[in-house]
Write an enzyme that holds these catalytic residues in place. Structure first.
Site, PDB file in Angstrom:
ATOM      1  CB  ILE A 121     -23.029  14.115  16.390  1.00  0.00           C
ATOM      2  CG1 ILE A 121     -22.650  15.636  15.986  1.00  0.00           C
ATOM      3  CG2 ILE A 121     -22.809  13.253  15.112  1.00  0.00           C
ATOM      4  CD1 ILE A 121     -21.053  15.907  15.972  1.00  0.00           C
ATOM      5  N   PRO A 122     -26.188  12.388  16.262  1.00  0.00           N
ATOM      6  CG  PRO A 122     -28.161  12.291  14.621  1.00  0.00           C
ATOM      7  CD  PRO A 122     -26.786  13.158  15.058  1.00  0.00           C
ATOM      8  CB  CYS A 123     -23.434   7.942  16.721  1.00  0.00           C
ATOM      9  SG  CYS A 123     -23.268   8.358  18.736  1.00  0.00           S
ATOM     10  CG  HIS A 124     -29.174   8.044  19.242  1.00  0.00           C
ATOM     11  ND1 HIS A 124     -28.385   9.248  19.116  1.00  0.00           N
ATOM     12  CD2 HIS A 124     -30.277   8.140  18.815  1.00  0.00           C
ATOM     13  CE1 HIS A 124     -29.500  10.206  18.806  1.00  0.00           C
ATOM     14  NE2 HIS A 124     -30.552   9.450  18.830  1.00  0.00           N
TER      15      HIS A 124
END
Length: 155
Positions: free
Chosen positions: A121-124
């Site tokens: 889950i690409p919060c970056h």
């Protein structure tokens, strides 16, 4: 009946990654100081393979089923994060708007900060509206590393 929790570890360019899964989905991926006791299943092994492919620059999307647990708001925000394409970024305000409340960028940031599934889950991929790298639970150096990896500069 509650599903058994399985745990696995892998070394990565960011450090030791801990993966936690049920029999059907990944529940948690995070960085830890050191490896602990493993109890792996097929989901953990598939997650490790997909992450290894990602770090080699060979994977841009993940196929592993995810099952993060949070509030309705958090889960809505996390679903939006999954739609941010590899190699691109968006702002907290844009995430808030997509979640239905354009004035809730701080609340979106809180949900993003509590994302239990690092990288998948690409919060970056969420940055400040001025383009600054802000807030990342695993450290700004790791956020920068992931964004550079996805831009091709990290290889």
């Amino acid at each position: 009946m509650m599903e058994a929790t399985c745990v696995g570890y892998m070394d990565s360019p960011m450090g030791v990654i801990r993966m936690e899964a049920s029999d059907t989905a990944i529940r948690r991926v995070d960085l830890v100081e050191k490896k602990g006791e493993s109890r792996e299943n097929e989901i953990i092994r598939k997650c490790r393979t997909e992450l290894e492919d990602y770090f080699r620059g060979e994977r841009k999307t993940f196929d592993i089923p995810l099952a993060p647990e949070g509030t309705a708001w958090q889960e809505r925000v996390w679903k939006i994060l999954e739609t941010i394409p590899y190699g691109t970024t968006t702002s907290y305000g844009m995430v808030a708007a997509k979640a239905g409340n354009p004035k809730a960028s701080r609340a979106a940031g809180g949900a993003i900060h509590n994302n239990p599934i690092l990288i998948l889950i690409p919060c970056h991929r969420v940055i400040g509206k001025n383009g600054s790298l802000t807030g990342f639970g695993s450290g700004l150096d790791n956020k920068r590393y992931l964004l550079e990896l996805e831009s091709g500069a990290g290889r």
